[in-house]
Design a protein around this motif. Sequence first.
Motif, PDB file in Angstrom:
ATOM      1  N   GLU A  32       0.809  -1.219   0.000  1.00  0.00           N
ATOM      2  CA  GLU A  32       0.000   0.000   0.000  1.00  0.00           C
ATOM      3  C   GLU A  32       0.846   1.276   0.000  1.00  0.00           C
ATOM      4  O   GLU A  32       0.454   2.289  -0.572  1.00  0.00           O
ATOM      5  N   HIS A  33       2.013   1.219   0.619  1.00  0.00           N
ATOM      6  CA  HIS A  33       2.812   2.433   0.797  1.00  0.00           C
ATOM      7  C   HIS A  33       4.078   2.498  -0.049  1.00  0.00           C
ATOM      8  O   HIS A  33       4.886   3.412   0.130  1.00  0.00           O
ATOM      9  N   SER A  34       4.291   1.550  -0.936  1.00  0.00           N
ATOM     10  CA  SER A  34       5.451   1.615  -1.840  1.00  0.00           C
ATOM     11  C   SER A  34       4.963   1.352  -3.255  1.00  0.00           C
ATOM     12  O   SER A  34       4.642   0.235  -3.610  1.00  0.00           O
ATOM     13  N   SER A  35       4.913   2.409  -4.039  1.00  0.00           N
ATOM     14  CA  SER A  35       4.357   2.282  -5.378  1.00  0.00           C
ATOM     15  C   SER A  35       5.429   2.464  -6.445  1.00  0.00           C
ATOM     16  O   SER A  35       6.366   3.232  -6.281  1.00  0.00           O
ATOM     17  N   SER A  36       5.259   1.735  -7.532  1.00  0.00           N
ATOM     18  CA  SER A  36       6.144   1.910  -8.689  1.00  0.00           C
ATOM     19  C   SER A  36       5.683   3.130  -9.470  1.00  0.00           C
ATOM     20  O   SER A  36       4.499   3.424  -9.536  1.00  0.00           O
ATOM     21  N   ARG A  37       6.632   3.827 -10.048  1.00  0.00           N
ATOM     22  CA  ARG A  37       6.302   4.985 -10.866  1.00  0.00           C
ATOM     23  C   ARG A  37       7.382   5.173 -11.929  1.00  0.00           C
ATOM     24  O   ARG A  37       8.485   4.690 -11.781  1.00  0.00           O
ATOM     25  N   LYS A  38       7.034   5.890 -12.961  1.00  0.00           N
ATOM     26  CA  LYS A  38       7.977   6.160 -14.045  1.00  0.00           C
ATOM     27  C   LYS A  38       8.733   7.442 -13.737  1.00  0.00           C
ATOM     28  O   LYS A  38       8.198   8.386 -13.183  1.00  0.00           O
ATOM     29  N   GLN A  39      10.016   7.450 -14.110  1.00  0.00           N
ATOM     30  CA  GLN A  39      10.861   8.622 -13.883  1.00  0.00           C
ATOM     31  C   GLN A  39      11.777   8.784 -15.093  1.00  0.00           C
ATOM     32  O   GLN A  39      12.249   7.797 -15.664  1.00  0.00           O
ATOM     33  N   ILE A  40      12.023  10.004 -15.480  1.00  0.00           N
ATOM     34  CA  ILE A  40      12.941  10.309 -16.584  1.00  0.00           C
ATOM     35  C   ILE A  40      14.310  10.608 -15.976  1.00  0.00           C
ATOM     36  O   ILE A  40      14.435  11.446 -15.086  1.00  0.00           O
ATOM     37  N   ILE A  41      15.336   9.887 -16.439  1.00  0.00           N
ATOM     38  CA  ILE A  41      16.691  10.129 -15.953  1.00  0.00           C
ATOM     39  C   ILE A  41      17.610  10.399 -17.142  1.00  0.00           C
ATOM     40  O   ILE A  41      17.397   9.880 -18.228  1.00  0.00           O
ATOM     41  N   PRO A  42      18.627  11.217 -16.944  1.00  0.00           N
ATOM     42  CA  PRO A  42      19.577  11.460 -18.032  1.00  0.00           C
ATOM     43  C   PRO A  42      20.578  10.309 -18.140  1.00  0.00           C
ATOM     44  O   PRO A  42      20.918   9.665 -17.151  1.00  0.00           O
ATOM     45  N   THR A  43      21.001  10.029 -19.339  1.00  0.00           N
ATOM     46  CA  THR A  43      22.072   9.054 -19.569  1.00  0.00           C
ATOM     47  C   THR A  43      23.117   9.734 -20.429  1.00  0.00           C
ATOM     48  O   THR A  43      22.891  10.809 -20.976  1.00  0.00           O
ATOM     49  N   THR A  44      24.254   9.092 -20.587  1.00  0.00           N
ATOM     50  CA  THR A  44      25.282   9.659 -21.459  1.00  0.00           C
ATOM     51  C   THR A  44      25.652   8.633 -22.513  1.00  0.00           C
ATOM     52  O   THR A  44      25.634   7.436 -22.281  1.00  0.00           O
ATOM     53  N   ALA A  45      25.979   9.140 -23.670  1.00  0.00           N
ATOM     54  CA  ALA A  45      26.436   8.286 -24.770  1.00  0.00           C
ATOM     55  C   ALA A  45      27.567   9.018 -25.485  1.00  0.00           C
ATOM     56  O   ALA A  45      27.439  10.187 -25.831  1.00  0.00           O
TER      57      ALA A  45
END
Length: 107
Positions: free
Chosen positions: A62-75
């Motif tokens: 109930e108190h730990s939910s999955s969510r989407k997040q945008i993170i930077p990467t390097t190439a």
Amino acid sequence: MKMVLAIINYDDAQDVINSLMKAGFSITKLATTGGFLKAGNVTILIGLEESKLDACFDIIREHSSSRKQIIPTTAELGMGFFPSTPVQVEVGGATVFVLHVERFEKL
């Protein structure tokens, strides 16, 4: 007797811990880091009777939910240029293990 070992995203950890303690569970909290994001996690250890497993899991869920997040990467594109390319990843939620405890004593 069982031991629940739950690895929880740092952002969700305090809500999970407060709710578990309010429900009467005793908790040991460890600060941990892991995963490919090297993000902060909290690992909690809970000793409990097998009959209380479902209640414990319900609170964690109930108190730990999955969510989407945008993170930077390097190439690398050559000549030392490293542009940041954002990538969407799923964070949060919990990874939970249940271990059998042969013997438990509070000393």
